[in-house]
Design a protein around this motif. Structure first.
Motif, PDB file in Angstrom:
ATOM      1  N   ILE A  91       0.845  -1.200   0.000  1.00  0.00           N
ATOM      2  CA  ILE A  91       0.000   0.000   0.000  1.00  0.00           C
ATOM      3  C   ILE A  91       0.879   1.248   0.000  1.00  0.00           C
ATOM      4  O   ILE A  91       0.590   2.230  -0.692  1.00  0.00           O
ATOM      5  N   ASP A  92       1.958   1.194   0.753  1.00  0.00           N
ATOM      6  CA  ASP A  92       2.909   2.311   0.758  1.00  0.00           C
ATOM      7  C   ASP A  92       3.541   2.496  -0.623  1.00  0.00           C
ATOM      8  O   ASP A  92       3.767   3.635  -1.058  1.00  0.00           O
ATOM      9  N   ASP A  93       3.809   1.400  -1.334  1.00  0.00           N
ATOM     10  CA  ASP A  93       4.344   1.495  -2.701  1.00  0.00           C
ATOM     11  C   ASP A  93       3.386   2.245  -3.623  1.00  0.00           C
ATOM     12  O   ASP A  93       3.812   3.038  -4.470  1.00  0.00           O
ATOM     13  N   ILE A  94       2.085   1.981  -3.455  1.00  0.00           N
ATOM     14  CA  ILE A  94       1.086   2.693  -4.261  1.00  0.00           C
ATOM     15  C   ILE A  94       1.181   4.192  -3.991  1.00  0.00           C
ATOM     16  O   ILE A  94       1.236   5.004  -4.917  1.00  0.00           O
ATOM     17  N   ALA A  95       1.201   4.548  -2.705  1.00  0.00           N
ATOM     18  CA  ALA A  95       1.278   5.968  -2.326  1.00  0.00           C
ATOM     19  C   ALA A  95       2.551   6.614  -2.858  1.00  0.00           C
ATOM     20  O   ALA A  95       2.527   7.739  -3.369  1.00  0.00           O
ATOM     21  N   ASN A  96       3.668   5.903  -2.758  1.00  0.00           N
ATOM     22  CA  ASN A  96       4.947   6.435  -3.238  1.00  0.00           C
ATOM     23  C   ASN A  96       4.910   6.709  -4.742  1.00  0.00           C
ATOM     24  O   ASN A  96       5.380   7.757  -5.204  1.00  0.00           O
ATOM     25  N   HIS A  97       4.369   5.766  -5.498  1.00  0.00           N
ATOM     26  CA  HIS A  97       4.338   5.929  -6.954  1.00  0.00           C
ATOM     27  C   HIS A  97       3.359   7.023  -7.386  1.00  0.00           C
ATOM     28  O   HIS A  97       3.615   7.742  -8.350  1.00  0.00           O
ATOM     29  N   ILE A  98       2.258   7.154  -6.665  1.00  0.00           N
ATOM     30  CA  ILE A  98       1.321   8.245  -6.964  1.00  0.00           C
ATOM     31  C   ILE A  98       2.020   9.585  -6.767  1.00  0.00           C
ATOM     32  O   ILE A  98       1.879  10.509  -7.577  1.00  0.00           O
ATOM     33  N   HIS A  99       2.795   9.676  -5.681  1.00  0.00           N
ATOM     34  CA  HIS A  99       3.517  10.919  -5.395  1.00  0.00           C
ATOM     35  C   HIS A  99       4.628  11.161  -6.420  1.00  0.00           C
ATOM     36  O   HIS A  99       4.743  12.260  -6.967  1.00  0.00           O
ATOM     37  N   ILE A 100       5.430  10.148  -6.695  1.00  0.00           N
ATOM     38  CA  ILE A 100       6.564  10.284  -7.621  1.00  0.00           C
ATOM     39  C   ILE A 100       6.100  10.656  -9.032  1.00  0.00           C
ATOM     40  O   ILE A 100       6.718  11.491  -9.709  1.00  0.00           O
ATOM     41  N   MET A 101       5.002  10.029  -9.463  1.00  0.00           N
ATOM     42  CA  MET A 101       4.516  10.252 -10.829  1.00  0.00           C
ATOM     43  C   MET A 101       3.554  11.430 -10.938  1.00  0.00           C
ATOM     44  O   MET A 101       2.990  11.694 -12.003  1.00  0.00           O
ATOM     45  N   CYS A 102       3.366  12.146  -9.803  1.00  0.00           N
ATOM     46  CA  CYS A 102       2.533  13.359  -9.781  1.00  0.00           C
ATOM     47  C   CYS A 102       1.120  13.082 -10.299  1.00  0.00           C
ATOM     48  O   CYS A 102       0.556  13.862 -11.096  1.00  0.00           O
ATOM     49  N   VAL A 103       0.542  11.985  -9.844  1.00  0.00           N
ATOM     50  CA  VAL A 103      -0.845  11.661 -10.198  1.00  0.00           C
ATOM     51  C   VAL A 103      -1.759  12.461  -9.277  1.00  0.00           C
ATOM     52  O   VAL A 103      -1.649  12.362  -8.056  1.00  0.00           O
ATOM     53  N   GLU A 104      -2.641  13.262  -9.863  1.00  0.00           N
ATOM     54  CA  GLU A 104      -3.472  14.167  -9.071  1.00  0.00           C
ATOM     55  C   GLU A 104      -4.926  13.726  -8.973  1.00  0.00           C
ATOM     56  O   GLU A 104      -5.650  14.167  -8.082  1.00  0.00           O
ATOM     57  N   GLU A 105      -5.372  12.886  -9.900  1.00  0.00           N
ATOM     58  CA  GLU A 105      -6.766  12.447  -9.903  1.00  0.00           C
ATOM     59  C   GLU A 105      -6.860  10.927  -9.832  1.00  0.00           C
ATOM     60  O   GLU A 105      -6.053  10.215 -10.425  1.00  0.00           O
ATOM     61  N   ALA A 106      -7.863  10.450  -9.114  1.00  0.00           N
ATOM     62  CA  ALA A 106      -8.117   9.011  -9.019  1.00  0.00           C
ATOM     63  C   ALA A 106      -9.307   8.661  -9.899  1.00  0.00           C
ATOM     64  O   ALA A 106     -10.393   9.201  -9.707  1.00  0.00           O
ATOM     65  N   ASN A 107      -9.094   7.767 -10.854  1.00  0.00           N
ATOM     66  CA  ASN A 107     -10.202   7.389 -11.725  1.00  0.00           C
ATOM     67  C   ASN A 107     -11.036   6.281 -11.077  1.00  0.00           C
ATOM     68  O   ASN A 107     -10.735   5.806  -9.987  1.00  0.00           O
ATOM     69  N   GLU A 108     -12.085   5.854 -11.773  1.00  0.00           N
ATOM     70  CA  GLU A 108     -13.011   4.870 -11.194  1.00  0.00           C
ATOM     71  C   GLU A 108     -12.326   3.538 -10.878  1.00  0.00           C
ATOM     72  O   GLU A 108     -12.670   2.869  -9.892  1.00  0.00           O
ATOM     73  N   TYR A 109     -11.358   3.145 -11.690  1.00  0.00           N
ATOM     74  CA  TYR A 109     -10.684   1.875 -11.455  1.00  0.00           C
ATOM     75  C   TYR A 109      -9.801   1.949 -10.213  1.00  0.00           C
ATOM     76  O   TYR A 109      -9.758   1.006  -9.413  1.00  0.00           O
ATOM     77  N   MET A 110      -9.088   3.038 -10.041  1.00  0.00           N
ATOM     78  CA  MET A 110      -8.260   3.208  -8.850  1.00  0.00           C
ATOM     79  C   MET A 110      -9.122   3.178  -7.590  1.00  0.00           C
ATOM     80  O   MET A 110      -8.762   2.535  -6.594  1.00  0.00           O
ATOM     81  N   CYS A 111     -10.259   3.874  -7.642  1.00  0.00           N
ATOM     82  CA  CYS A 111     -11.159   3.900  -6.484  1.00  0.00           C
ATOM     83  C   CYS A 111     -11.723   2.512  -6.198  1.00  0.00           C
ATOM     84  O   CYS A 111     -11.848   2.110  -5.031  1.00  0.00           O
ATOM     85  N   ARG A 112     -12.024   1.775  -7.241  1.00  0.00           N
ATOM     86  CA  ARG A 112     -12.545   0.418  -7.060  1.00  0.00           C
ATOM     87  C   ARG A 112     -11.477  -0.477  -6.435  1.00  0.00           C
ATOM     88  O   ARG A 112     -11.755  -1.247  -5.519  1.00  0.00           O
ATOM     89  N   PHE A 113     -10.259  -0.350  -6.936  1.00  0.00           N
ATOM     90  CA  PHE A 113      -9.152  -1.134  -6.378  1.00  0.00           C
ATOM     91  C   PHE A 113      -8.963  -0.860  -4.891  1.00  0.00           C
ATOM     92  O   PHE A 113      -8.839  -1.794  -4.093  1.00  0.00           O
ATOM     93  N   ILE A 114      -8.916   0.412  -4.525  1.00  0.00           N
ATOM     94  CA  ILE A 114      -8.643   0.734  -3.131  1.00  0.00           C
ATOM     95  C   ILE A 114      -9.784   0.297  -2.228  1.00  0.00           C
ATOM     96  O   ILE A 114      -9.573  -0.120  -1.086  1.00  0.00           O
TER      97      ILE A 114
END
Length: 208
Positions: A91-114
């Protein structure tokens, strides 16, 4: 943990405490996704949970190292503890990659996954709560294991759907790279939950 003597150690509580930390990390991630725009301050709290998980397993391993007798095989205890830590780390890896890759929006698939990750972690907490009574709660424990496996299968379907939609509709190569990486990490997190459930099932089979 520092105040626990070798005679008073509750090894099953170690599992429960570790799974609660994984759930905490998952819920922090879910909160960061709450309104579709990823909240950086909430995302940073995932790292705090990961540090808590690291501290927990180090303390547990110190206790196990000097244990005389354990309720289940020592290597099985360590395997489960490390498996739970892998969930928190994933889960921390997910957060790290979101931060590193500057992802600002969560789409429907990301929300479903989480959402699946949170539910799977909740079921794992319930499983670990029952495990100390495994001789009396075998049926309930197996039901939790089956449910965690089912959630992982839902995650697999979401992964296939998300990847197909990504390559069928997205034209921006940067977004393709970012989303592909995040989908893979999220699917892996669900695999980590299933891995722990499978470890428990293997132990139960050997005990019955």
């Amino acid at each position: 943990m520092a105040n626990i003597s070798r005679k008073s150690v509750d090894y099953f509580q170690m599992f429960e405490d570790g799974s609660k930390i994984s759930l905490e990390a998952a819920k922090k991630m879910q909160a960061a996704f709450a309104d579709g725009m990823i909240n950086e301050s909430e995302l940073k709290q995932v790292k705090e949970a990961e540090h808590k998980g690291d501290k927990h397993i180090h303390q547990c391993l110190k206790v196990i190292e000097v244990a005389f007798i354990t309720p289940i095989d020592r290597t099985d205890i360590i395997e489960i503890l490390k498996g739970i830590e892998n969930i928190t780390d994933s889960i921390d890896d997910i957060a790290n990659h979101i931060h590193i890759m500057c992802v600002e929006e969560a789409n429907e698939y990301m929300c479903r996954f989480i959402d699946y990750i949170v539910i799977s972690c909740e079921k794992l907490c319930e499983l670990m709560s029952e495990l100390k009574r495994f001789k009396k709660s075998l049926k309930t424990i197996l039901e939790h294991i089956i449910e965690i496996n089912r959630i992982e299968e839902d995650g697999d379907r979401t992964y296939f759907e998300s990847m197909k939609a990504l390559f069928a509709t997205e034209t921006d190569p940067v977004k393709i790279i970012k989303n592909k990486e995040i989908y893979q990490l999220m699917e892996h997190s669900l695999d980590c939950c299933e891995d722990v459930a499978d470890m428990v099932e293997k132990i139960l089979v050997s005990k019955t």
